[in-house]
Motif scaffolding. Sequence first.
Motif, PDB file in Angstrom:
ATOM      1  N   ASN A 248       0.796  -1.253   0.180  1.00 34.01           N
ATOM      2  CA  ASN A 248      -0.129   0.021  -0.046  1.00 34.01           C
ATOM      3  C   ASN A 248       0.816   1.210   0.004  1.00 34.01           C
ATOM      4  O   ASN A 248       1.979   1.302   0.824  1.00 34.01           O
ATOM      5  CB  ASN A 248      -0.960  -0.023   1.127  1.00 34.01           C
ATOM      6  CG  ASN A 248      -2.104   0.988   0.980  1.00 34.01           C
ATOM      7  OD1 ASN A 248      -2.343   1.435   0.038  1.00 34.01           O
ATOM      8  ND2 ASN A 248      -2.636   1.412   2.465  1.00 34.01           N
ATOM      9  N   ASN A 249       0.770   2.217  -0.825  1.00 38.31           N
ATOM     10  CA  ASN A 249       1.141   3.686  -0.910  1.00 38.31           C
ATOM     11  C   ASN A 249       0.424   4.526  -1.881  1.00 38.31           C
ATOM     12  O   ASN A 249      -0.634   3.971  -2.439  1.00 38.31           O
ATOM     13  CB  ASN A 249       2.491   3.735  -1.293  1.00 38.31           C
ATOM     14  CG  ASN A 249       3.008   3.097  -2.675  1.00 38.31           C
ATOM     15  OD1 ASN A 249       2.090   3.105  -3.547  1.00 38.31           O
ATOM     16  ND2 ASN A 249       4.137   2.945  -3.013  1.00 38.31           N
ATOM     17  N   ASP A 332       0.022  -3.624   4.163  1.00 39.71           N
ATOM     18  CA  ASP A 332       1.107  -2.671   4.567  1.00 39.71           C
ATOM     19  C   ASP A 332       2.422  -3.100   4.564  1.00 39.71           C
ATOM     20  O   ASP A 332       3.526  -2.471   4.620  1.00 39.71           O
ATOM     21  CB  ASP A 332       0.486  -1.960   5.593  1.00 39.71           C
ATOM     22  CG  ASP A 332      -0.446  -1.133   5.611  1.00 39.71           C
ATOM     23  OD1 ASP A 332      -0.515  -0.386   4.512  1.00 39.71           O
ATOM     24  OD2 ASP A 332      -1.422  -1.076   6.454  1.00 39.71           O
ATOM     25  N   SER A 333       2.368  -4.697   4.741  1.00 38.39           N
ATOM     26  CA  SER A 333       3.499  -5.260   4.866  1.00 38.39           C
ATOM     27  C   SER A 333       3.264  -6.769   4.573  1.00 38.39           C
ATOM     28  O   SER A 333       2.383  -7.097   4.663  1.00 38.39           O
ATOM     29  CB  SER A 333       4.037  -5.541   6.453  1.00 38.39           C
ATOM     30  OG  SER A 333       5.077  -6.279   6.842  1.00 38.39           O
TER      31      SER A 333
END
Length: 402
Positions: A248-249, A332-333
């Motif tokens: 996610n970004n 996110d990871s």
Amino acid sequence: MQPSSNYTLLYPRQIEWESFVQQKPDIPFADNVIDFLNALSSTILKDRTARIYPDVVTFAFFCRKANLLSLKEKYTNPNELRLGRGLLFHIAPSNVPINFGYSLVAGLLAGNSNIVRVSSKQFPQVDLVIKHLHILIESNQYDEVAKRIVLVRYDRSSDASAFFSSICNVRVIWGGDATIQTIRQNAIPARSFDVCFADRYSIAAINPDAILSASDTDIKKLAESFYNDTYLFDQNACSAPHTIFWLNNDKLEAAKTRFWEAVHNYTAEKYQLQAVMAVDKLTAFYRQAVCVDIKKEVMPDNVVVRTELGELPTNIEDYRCACGYFSEYTIDSLYEIAPIITIKYQSLGYYGFEREDLIKFVKHNRLQGLDRIVPIGETTAFSLTWDGYNLIEMFTRILSII
């Protein structure tokens, strides 16, 4: 010895079973085996028909002497004394045509004689390799190695598996869980054992930053690599990714658009989508939508079907579909993937991640599944280490001399 006659002998043209089972094992990566496989590679690559089938060409390149010598250096230890286990009985899968060839090559390199049951389905790739095996044996240059090979075809009603199981030292089963259970109903000798490659599930992980920083040429190569991992075998291979995880970004949507446009453009030119598979994809979407919070992403047609997951179910592998059906989930990871990874997970294809980060991901989460973590484009590339097995070690025995 009363062999079953309920099979078709594909190679050689005739066989004396009494002599075949008496053959002695050899050392791994024997020179005459390497020369034989190199000759097979050469004759296949000279055949213009082979160019139609990328998997056959890839197989031929795997058998080149330079590659085999490199593998010899990696998979042998001069301080160990190893010999093949004797006779291997391979049951090849029905979803990857050229798999029978790789299984055979692993058996030969490990110093064994080999009986290979090829798929009962007709594949031109199989016929092509067999044709060139016959060309080699007719040259009378490689008789010592050629006589270690038997290729057969038969359907489920045959009792041939019982006979071949009764004489093997190792039984190598490629196939789904049901196939393995069926084959295991046939007894093997007391000191023999099975090496099983069961039904598995594979995934991919992509870093959006890497997508957006890549050149147009690199993106086209990535699209081709992704195509080879998935569409080349209609997404039926255990190593073909079905769920795609995106980091996610704030550039995520732009990265997705760039990636999927490239994949669609390449696939639309190369792939022939059958009408029945378009229906199957729609059915798969409805079935998944009933059970999981998903959204269907807009694409130009049914060549690529994408669903965005609002949640990550632990049984996501139950919603797979073939021929270009992908679930996507934003993380996110990488660590967010760990809870769903079971022993059924085989490969993780990746793009834009550092090797050290992937190693930390595995060690920290002590993963029970994922036997292969490779760049996108390499998930279907055969290796002598497969599903966590070192095939040379499995197919040989080590002798202790004190």
